[in-house]
Design a protein around this motif. Structure first.
Motif, mmCIF file in Angstrom:
data_model
loop_
_atom_site.group_PDB
_atom_site.id
_atom_site.type_symbol
_atom_site.label_atom_id
_atom_site.label_comp_id
_atom_site.label_asym_id
_atom_site.label_seq_id
_atom_site.Cartn_x
_atom_site.Cartn_y
_atom_site.Cartn_z
ATOM 1 N N LYS A 172 -26.094 21.795 14.441
ATOM 2 C CA LYS A 172 -24.827 21.455 14.624
ATOM 3 C C LYS A 172 -24.011 21.684 13.751
ATOM 4 O O LYS A 172 -24.099 22.188 12.512
ATOM 5 C CB LYS A 172 -24.868 19.714 14.671
ATOM 6 C CG LYS A 172 -23.542 19.086 14.713
ATOM 7 C CD LYS A 172 -24.028 17.582 14.628
ATOM 8 C CE LYS A 172 -22.741 16.642 14.877
ATOM 9 N NZ LYS A 172 -22.890 15.281 14.594
ATOM 10 N N LYS A 213 -29.720 22.440 25.322
ATOM 11 C CA LYS A 213 -28.747 21.745 25.432
ATOM 12 C C LYS A 213 -27.557 22.107 24.637
ATOM 13 O O LYS A 213 -27.691 22.035 23.480
ATOM 14 C CB LYS A 213 -29.322 20.237 25.419
ATOM 15 C CG LYS A 213 -28.366 19.180 25.686
ATOM 16 C CD LYS A 213 -28.862 17.959 25.396
ATOM 17 C CE LYS A 213 -27.734 16.804 25.966
ATOM 18 N NZ LYS A 213 -28.142 15.310 25.641
ATOM 19 N N LYS A 227 -23.742 21.146 23.479
ATOM 20 C CA LYS A 227 -22.439 20.193 23.595
ATOM 21 C C LYS A 227 -21.489 21.171 22.853
ATOM 22 O O LYS A 227 -21.774 21.688 21.676
ATOM 23 C CB LYS A 227 -22.603 19.026 22.868
ATOM 24 C CG LYS A 227 -23.675 18.056 23.675
ATOM 25 C CD LYS A 227 -23.730 16.889 22.950
ATOM 26 C CE LYS A 227 -24.915 15.900 23.685
ATOM 27 N NZ LYS A 227 -24.997 14.494 22.621
ATOM 28 N N SER A 228 -20.051 21.245 23.023
ATOM 29 C CA SER A 228 -19.069 21.823 22.426
ATOM 30 C C SER A 228 -17.590 21.275 22.853
ATOM 31 O O SER A 228 -17.603 20.777 23.917
ATOM 32 C CB SER A 228 -19.139 23.534 22.675
ATOM 33 O OG SER A 228 -18.963 23.860 23.973
ATOM 34 N N ASN A 229 -16.880 21.562 21.877
ATOM 35 C CA ASN A 229 -15.263 21.238 22.143
ATOM 36 C C ASN A 229 -14.838 22.451 22.521
ATOM 37 O O ASN A 229 -14.302 23.301 21.587
ATOM 38 C CB ASN A 229 -14.680 20.346 20.998
ATOM 39 C CG ASN A 229 -13.435 20.129 21.313
ATOM 40 O OD1 ASN A 229 -12.862 20.677 22.158
ATOM 41 N ND2 ASN A 229 -13.104 19.138 20.502
#
Length: 116
Positions: free
Chosen positions: A21, A60, A62-64
């Protein structure tokens, strides 16, 4: 400051990286010229691409994409030994790169390696 957490899991005498992360911004230079941010970005994106294309895994992610400063990657379990070996080689390279960046630019990046 960029904060990077790399998580390891231990099972059957194996030490595997199972996720990482990344949060925050380095702010080591003006936008577009921040070499710490660029290094972390290139390393993390190349790692995900390698997991997809070389290790043939679909992590998997997840990102902004709008504000940036956030990426979370979870590695799927695989029973294919070759894919697992390839994914761990890619992830160890990612970890080694982050260790090097965090040593050279400790003012801008904090690395946390978790061993479960």
């Amino acid at each position: 400051m960029i904060k990077v957490t790399i998580s390891h899991s231990h099972n059957n005498l194996n030490d595997n990286i199972n996720s990482f992360k990344i949060t925050g911004h380095a702010d080591s230079g003006e936008y577009g010229k921040d070499i710490v941010c660029a290094a972390v970005s290139v390393l993390s994106i190349t790692t995900v691409n390698g997991l997809n294309e070389v290790a043939e895994l679909d992590p998997k992610v997840k990102s902004n994409d709008i504000d940036g400063g956030f990426m979370e990657v979870t590695i799927p379990n695989t029973k294919n030994h070759d894919n697992m070996i390839a994914s761990q080689a890619i992830l160890r390279s990612f970890e080694n790169g982050m260790i090097d960046i965090s040593k050279s630019y400790a003012k801008y990046i904090k690395l946390n390696i978790i061993n479960d």
